[in-house]
Design a protein around this motif. Structure first.
Motif, PDB file in Angstrom:
ATOM      1  N   ASP A 130       4.190   8.716  -5.427  1.00 53.16           N
ATOM      2  CA  ASP A 130       3.982   7.621  -4.466  1.00 53.16           C
ATOM      3  C   ASP A 130       2.494   7.323  -4.263  1.00 53.16           C
ATOM      4  OD1 ASP A 130       6.672   7.096  -3.958  1.00 53.16           O
ATOM      5  OD2 ASP A 130       6.798   8.731  -2.509  1.00 53.16           O
TER       6      ASP A 130
ATOM      7  N   PRO B 229       0.368  14.048   8.052  1.00 57.40           N
ATOM      8  CA  PRO B 229       0.070  14.048   9.491  1.00 57.40           C
ATOM      9  C   PRO B 229       0.520  12.749  10.169  1.00 57.40           C
ATOM     10  CG  PRO B 229      -1.952  13.770   8.203  1.00 57.40           C
ATOM     11  CD  PRO B 229      -0.819  13.813   7.219  1.00 57.40           C
TER      12      PRO B 229
ATOM     13  N   ALA C 236       0.808  -1.229   0.000  1.00 58.85           N
ATOM     14  CA  ALA C 236       0.000   0.000   0.000  1.00 58.85           C
ATOM     15  C   ALA C 236       0.839   1.275   0.000  1.00 58.85           C
ATOM     16  CB  ALA C 236      -0.957   0.005   1.188  1.00 58.85           C
TER      17      ALA C 236
ATOM     18  N   LEU D  41      -4.714   0.663  11.407  1.00 62.35           N
ATOM     19  CA  LEU D  41      -4.825   2.081  11.798  1.00 62.35           C
ATOM     20  C   LEU D  41      -5.476   2.200  13.182  1.00 62.35           C
ATOM     21  CD1 LEU D  41      -5.877   3.648   8.366  1.00 62.35           C
ATOM     22  CD2 LEU D  41      -3.629   3.812   9.471  1.00 62.35           C
TER      23      LEU D  41
ATOM     24  N   MET E  32      -8.245  14.640   6.793  1.00 65.37           N
ATOM     25  CA  MET E  32      -7.595  15.467   5.766  1.00 65.37           C
ATOM     26  C   MET E  32      -7.750  16.969   6.070  1.00 65.37           C
ATOM     27  SD  MET E  32      -6.314  13.153   3.939  1.00 65.37           S
ATOM     28  CE  MET E  32      -6.534  11.390   3.637  1.00 65.37           C
ATOM     29  N   HIS E  33      -6.977  17.791   5.349  1.00 61.77           N
ATOM     30  CA  HIS E  33      -6.923  19.233   5.665  1.00 61.77           C
ATOM     31  C   HIS E  33      -8.282  19.903   5.465  1.00 61.77           C
ATOM     32  CE1 HIS E  33      -6.529  19.599   1.247  1.00 61.77           C
ATOM     33  NE2 HIS E  33      -7.092  20.777   1.430  1.00 61.77           N
TER      34      HIS E  33
ATOM     35  N   ARG F 230     -10.172  10.704  15.702  1.00 58.71           N
ATOM     36  CA  ARG F 230     -10.321  12.116  15.334  1.00 58.71           C
ATOM     37  C   ARG F 230     -10.928  12.449  13.977  1.00 58.71           C
ATOM     38  NH1 ARG F 230      -4.449  11.689  15.067  1.00 58.71           N
ATOM     39  NH2 ARG F 230      -3.771  11.605  12.902  1.00 58.71           N
TER      40      ARG F 230
ATOM     41  N   LEU G  80     -12.106   6.013   8.287  1.00 61.50           N
ATOM     42  CA  LEU G  80     -10.840   5.426   7.851  1.00 61.50           C
ATOM     43  C   LEU G  80     -11.057   4.498   6.652  1.00 61.50           C
ATOM     44  CD1 LEU G  80      -9.139   4.823  11.317  1.00 61.50           C
ATOM     45  CD2 LEU G  80      -8.553   6.546   9.590  1.00 61.50           C
TER      46      LEU G  80
ATOM     47  N   VAL H 224      -5.185   8.079  15.223  1.00 56.96           N
ATOM     48  CA  VAL H 224      -5.976   8.534  14.073  1.00 56.96           C
ATOM     49  C   VAL H 224      -7.446   8.113  14.177  1.00 56.96           C
ATOM     50  CG1 VAL H 224      -5.461   6.591  12.489  1.00 56.96           C
ATOM     51  CG2 VAL H 224      -5.862   8.885  11.577  1.00 56.96           C
TER      52      VAL H 224
ATOM     53  N   SER I 101       1.659  13.286  -6.146  1.00 61.04           N
ATOM     54  CA  SER I 101       2.905  12.598  -5.792  1.00 61.04           C
ATOM     55  C   SER I 101       3.001  11.266  -6.536  1.00 61.04           C
ATOM     56  CB  SER I 101       2.925  12.332  -4.281  1.00 61.04           C
ATOM     57  OG  SER I 101       3.890  11.342  -3.977  1.00 61.04           O
TER      58      SER I 101
ATOM     59  N   ILE J   7      -1.553  14.516  -2.420  1.00 61.51           N
ATOM     60  CA  ILE J   7      -2.214  13.225  -2.626  1.00 61.51           C
ATOM     61  C   ILE J   7      -3.560  13.448  -3.335  1.00 61.51           C
ATOM     62  CG2 ILE J   7      -1.034  12.162  -0.659  1.00 61.51           C
ATOM     63  CD1 ILE J   7      -3.708  12.297   0.888  1.00 61.51           C
TER      64      ILE J   7
ATOM     65  N   VAL K  55     -10.880   6.709   3.755  1.00 63.70           N
ATOM     66  CA  VAL K  55      -9.497   7.111   3.482  1.00 63.70           C
ATOM     67  C   VAL K  55      -8.765   5.999   2.713  1.00 63.70           C
ATOM     68  CG1 VAL K  55      -7.237   7.610   4.527  1.00 63.70           C
ATOM     69  CG2 VAL K  55      -9.305   8.669   5.479  1.00 63.70           C
TER      70      VAL K  55
ATOM     71  N   CYS L  74       2.094   3.128   2.070  1.00 64.45           N
ATOM     72  CA  CYS L  74       1.819   4.154   3.080  1.00 64.45           C
ATOM     73  C   CYS L  74       3.101   4.660   3.734  1.00 64.45           C
ATOM     74  CB  CYS L  74       0.898   3.616   4.173  1.00 64.45           C
ATOM     75  SG  CYS L  74      -0.521   2.687   3.579  1.00 64.45           S
TER      76      CYS L  74
ATOM     77  N   VAL M  44      -6.173  15.517  -2.373  1.00 65.76           N
ATOM     78  CA  VAL M  44      -7.355  15.920  -1.596  1.00 65.76           C
ATOM     79  C   VAL M  44      -7.755  17.359  -1.954  1.00 65.76           C
ATOM     80  CG1 VAL M  44      -8.264  16.400   0.708  1.00 65.76           C
ATOM     81  CG2 VAL M  44      -6.826  14.388   0.325  1.00 65.76           C
TER      82      VAL M  44
END
Ligand code: HEC
Ligand code: HEC
Length: 288
Positions: free
Chosen positions: A251, A211, A163, A269, A223-224, A219, A231, A216, A249, A182, A234, A165, A184
């Protein structure tokens, strides 16, 4: 000489709404201990009663990073606390400075009258105490094989290999401290250009801070821009290769994860939820 904070004023400042220009918000209003030190709302309500342009990030483990904000605009926690847009130097001195207990305690620590610089230093010192660790993942790494479920263990392997990550969420704090695109929000008409607004570099367009992934699960939304609610969402977003855009990116690409592999990643996660000293998040009694 090293300054120490023998009293607990730093924590009180974090909770005290008199800190803001309008007297309506404190740090804790947008960074709630009970919600992974961020806000359950997608966007927080600022001092003027308006939604913040970006989502409040978590503020756990910020002691391990120099640059602050989604864009890295602020060079330190002190600078963040001093330049936060919800306050002004004048109002900090007027509001907090009129509280006799604060004046007394401030004088004990700094040897002078309460001023904006000292308030910011005190708040930054408190933020450095918000540290999360000893998650099931940490106990697993320390040799306790029963600390993580089989699902989460498979998720860890996927996180580190297939993945991709770990290319960005690297190291003990699950961040490379870098800024990446990425995708978003890049499907919007006038996207937030993120790090580019600070550096003006072409390659930083649409890049945001990687981040930490610790805590995780506590909360969402993520994302920003708080655009991803869970999750699962995500992981599905990464699986499809993010949002295509000219600055994406290299990646981030389609991952071809099976449903089970996506579930495993989410289980992993969830195993990053750790412990924070309960004293740190307990609301203080504020002086009159
Ligand atoms: C009205 C809501 C609000 C208040 C009040 C507020 N913040 Fe924030 N905070 C945010 C938002 C939104 C961001 C992200 C801003 C950005 O990146 O452009 C942020 C970012 C941060 C960051 C950067 C975290 C990171 O990962 O880089 C820190 C640290 C922080 N805030 C601490 C504080 C402290 C300390 C206070 C009080 C002195 C405070 N905040 C008050 C909403 C708030
Ligand atoms: C190219 C670097 C990169 C890769 C690869 C990457 N991430 Fe991220 N991750 C980021 C960045 C940057 C953000 C913040 C993006 C934003 O808000 O616009 C982020 C945000 C997140 C968030 C939201 C955290 C929060 O507090 O809002 C989660 C969860 C996450 N990533 C998990 C993963 C997982 C799981 C993988 C692997 C499938 C992964 N990431 C792969 C860079 C990366």
């Amino acid at each position: 000489m090293r300054r120490s904070f023998p009293t607990i004023i730093p924590k009180k400042f974090f909770w005290d709404k008199r800190w803001s220009a309008s007297g309506t918000v404190a740090c804790v209003s947008c960074h709630e201990p009970g919600h992974g030190w961020t806000d359950p709302q997608q966007f927080s309500t600022n001092f003027a009663g308006k939604p913040t342009p970006r989502r409040a990030p978590t503020i756990i483990n910020r002691l391990f990073s120099d640059l602050q904000l989604w864009t890295g605009l602020r060079a330190s926690l002190e600078e963040q606390a001093l330049k936060d847009s919800n306050r002004t130097d004048e109002k900090v001195v007027e509001h907090l400075g009129s509280v006799p207990t604060y004046q007394q305690e401030f004088r004990k620590v700094f040897g002078r009258e309460l001023d904006p610089d000292g308030v910011a230093k005190a708040i930054a010192a408190y933020v450095r105490t918000i540290a999360s660790g000893n998650s099931p993942y940490d106990r697993y790494r320390a040799g306790d094989n029963s600390a993580m479920s089989a699902e989460a263990q498979r998720g860890l392997a996927i996180f580190e290999s297939k993945a991709l990550c770990v290319r960005c969420h690297a190291g003990f704090n699950f961040t490379d401290e870098g800024y990446r695109n990425i995708g978003v929000g890049m499907d919007k008409d006038n996207p937030d250009l993120g790090r580019h607004t600070v550096t003006k570099k072409e390659e930083d367009k649409g890049a945001f801070k990687t981040p930490t992934l610790r805590d995780v699960a506590k909360r969402g939304p993520y994302m920003h821009d708080g655009s991803q609610k869970t999750l699962q969402e995500v992981v599905a977003f990464y699986n499809q290769g993010g949002h295509k855009n000219p600055w994406l990116s290299s990646d981030v690409k389609p991952l071809k994860l099976t449903d089970q592999e996506q579930k495993d990643l989410v289980a992993f996660l969830n195993s990053l939820s750790g412990e924070i000293d309960p004293e740190v998040g307990k609301p203080p009694t504020l002086p009159k």
